[in-house]
Design an enzyme around this catalytic site. Sequence first.
Site, short mmCIF file in Angstrom:
data_model
loop_
_atom_site.label_atom_id
_atom_site.label_comp_id
_atom_site.label_asym_id
_atom_site.label_seq_id
_atom_site.Cartn_x
_atom_site.Cartn_y
_atom_site.Cartn_z
N ASP A 126 -25.45 20.28 41.49
CA ASP A 126 -24.37 19.34 41.12
C ASP A 126 -23.04 19.95 41.54
OD1 ASP A 126 -22.63 17.53 39.97
OD2 ASP A 126 -23.73 17.42 38.07
N ARG A 128 -20.07 18.34 41.54
CA ARG A 128 -18.92 17.54 41.12
C ARG A 128 -17.84 18.38 40.43
NH1 ARG A 128 -22.10 12.82 38.15
NH2 ARG A 128 -23.52 14.56 37.79
N1 GTP Z 1 -27.62 14.61 45.42
C1 GTP Z 1 -28.15 13.56 44.78
N2 GTP Z 1 -27.31 12.74 44.11
C2 GTP Z 1 -27.85 11.71 43.45
C3 GTP Z 1 -29.22 11.43 43.43
N3 GTP Z 1 -29.43 10.32 42.69
C4 GTP Z 1 -28.21 9.92 42.27
N4 GTP Z 1 -27.26 10.75 42.72
C5 GTP Z 1 -25.83 10.77 42.43
O1 GTP Z 1 -25.70 11.21 41.10
C6 GTP Z 1 -24.46 10.74 40.57
C7 GTP Z 1 -24.73 10.12 39.18
O2 GTP Z 1 -23.52 9.91 38.60
P1 GTP Z 1 -23.24 9.50 37.08
O3 GTP Z 1 -24.17 8.39 36.70
O4 GTP Z 1 -21.77 9.31 36.94
O5 GTP Z 1 -23.51 10.81 36.28
P2 GTP Z 1 -24.65 11.49 35.56
O6 GTP Z 1 -24.55 12.95 35.83
O7 GTP Z 1 -25.95 10.81 35.89
O8 GTP Z 1 -24.34 11.33 34.01
P3 GTP Z 1 -24.29 10.05 33.06
O9 GTP Z 1 -22.88 9.98 32.61
O10 GTP Z 1 -25.22 10.33 31.96
O11 GTP Z 1 -24.70 8.87 33.89
C8 GTP Z 1 -23.91 9.78 41.58
O12 GTP Z 1 -22.90 10.44 42.34
C9 GTP Z 1 -25.11 9.46 42.48
O13 GTP Z 1 -24.75 9.15 43.82
C10 GTP Z 1 -30.08 12.33 44.13
O14 GTP Z 1 -31.32 12.22 44.12
N5 GTP Z 1 -29.49 13.37 44.79
#
Ligand code: GTP
Length: 207
Positions: A126, A128
Site C-alpha cells: 500500500d 498511499r
Molecule cells: N494495487 C492494487 N490496488 C487495488 C486492488 N484492488 C483495489 N485496489 C485499489 O485499492 C484502493 C481501495 O481504496 P479505498 O476503498 O479507499 O480504501 P481501503 O483501503 O479499501 O479502505 P476502506 O476505507 O475500508 O474502503 C483503490 O485505490 C483501488 O484502486 C488490487 O488488487 N491491487
Amino acid sequence: MSVVFVAASKLPTPFAEFTMHGFLDEETGKEHLALTLGDVADGQPVLGRLHSECLTGDALFSLRCDCGAQLEAALRAIAAEGRGILLYLRQEGRGIGLLNKIRAYKLQDSGADTVEANEQLGFAADLRDYSICQPMLDHLNVHSLQLMTNNPRKVKAMQGFGVEVAQRVPLQVGQNPYNKLYLATKAGKLGHLLGLEHQAEQSEHES
Ligand SMILES: Nc1nc2c(ncn2[C@@H]2O[C@H](COP(=O)(O)OP(=O)(O)OP(=O)(O)O)[C@@H](O)[C@H]2O)c(=O)[nH]1
Ligand SMILES: [Zn+2]
C-alpha cells in the site's frame, strides 16, 4: 504542502446536490476532489469518507473489489445525514496507478493475492500517502470526522496530522463471489476490519 484549492461548483447526483471542491497537488499534478453537503465547518464531527480512486470499481462496475459499492454507500449515507464530506483521492491502485493495477490483476488472475501481486511488481502493498487530505480538510475547516472506513491505517493517518476521528463507521458493502479472496486478504494481510480474518486462510487453502 503543495495541495491548493482551485475552484468549487455544484454537483447534483441521484443522492443529493453536493458542492464539489477541486484541488491541485502542484508537486504531482494530481487533481483531487472534495464533495461536501451541508455546513461542514461548524466544528462538530463530520460524517466523512476518504475514497481512493478505483476507476474499475467506481466507474466500470468491476466486481473484483468493493470500491464502487462503498462509494455509493458513502454518498447515500451523507445524503441521508444531510451533512458530510467525501474526499476523492487520485491514488489509483493503492498508489501504483491504473496500468500497474492491471499488471497486478494479471498476476492475481494466475493465483497471486492482492499483496503478493504488488510485491512481485516491486511495490509495497500500500503506497498511499494521506497527507494530501490535510490541506483539503483545512481549507474546508473540517477538524473532526466520523470516518466511514474499515481501514485502520486511514484512522491512524488522520490522527497523525491532528484530525480527530470521533468515530469509525464500518462500511461493509459490495461483497460478492469475485472479491471474496481480495477482501479476505485485505482483512488477513492489510489489517482491514471486516470480520473476515479467518476466511483469508480458508480461501488460500481452497484455491
Ligand atoms: N494495487 C492494487 N490496488 C487495488 C486492488 N484492488 C483495489 N485496489 C485499489 O485499492 C484502493 C481501495 O481504496 P479505498 O476503498 O479507499 O480504501 P481501503 O483501503 O479499501 O479502505 P476502506 O476505507 O475500508 O474502503 C483503490 O485505490 C483501488 O484502486 C488490487 O488488487 N491491487
Ligand atoms: Zn476497487
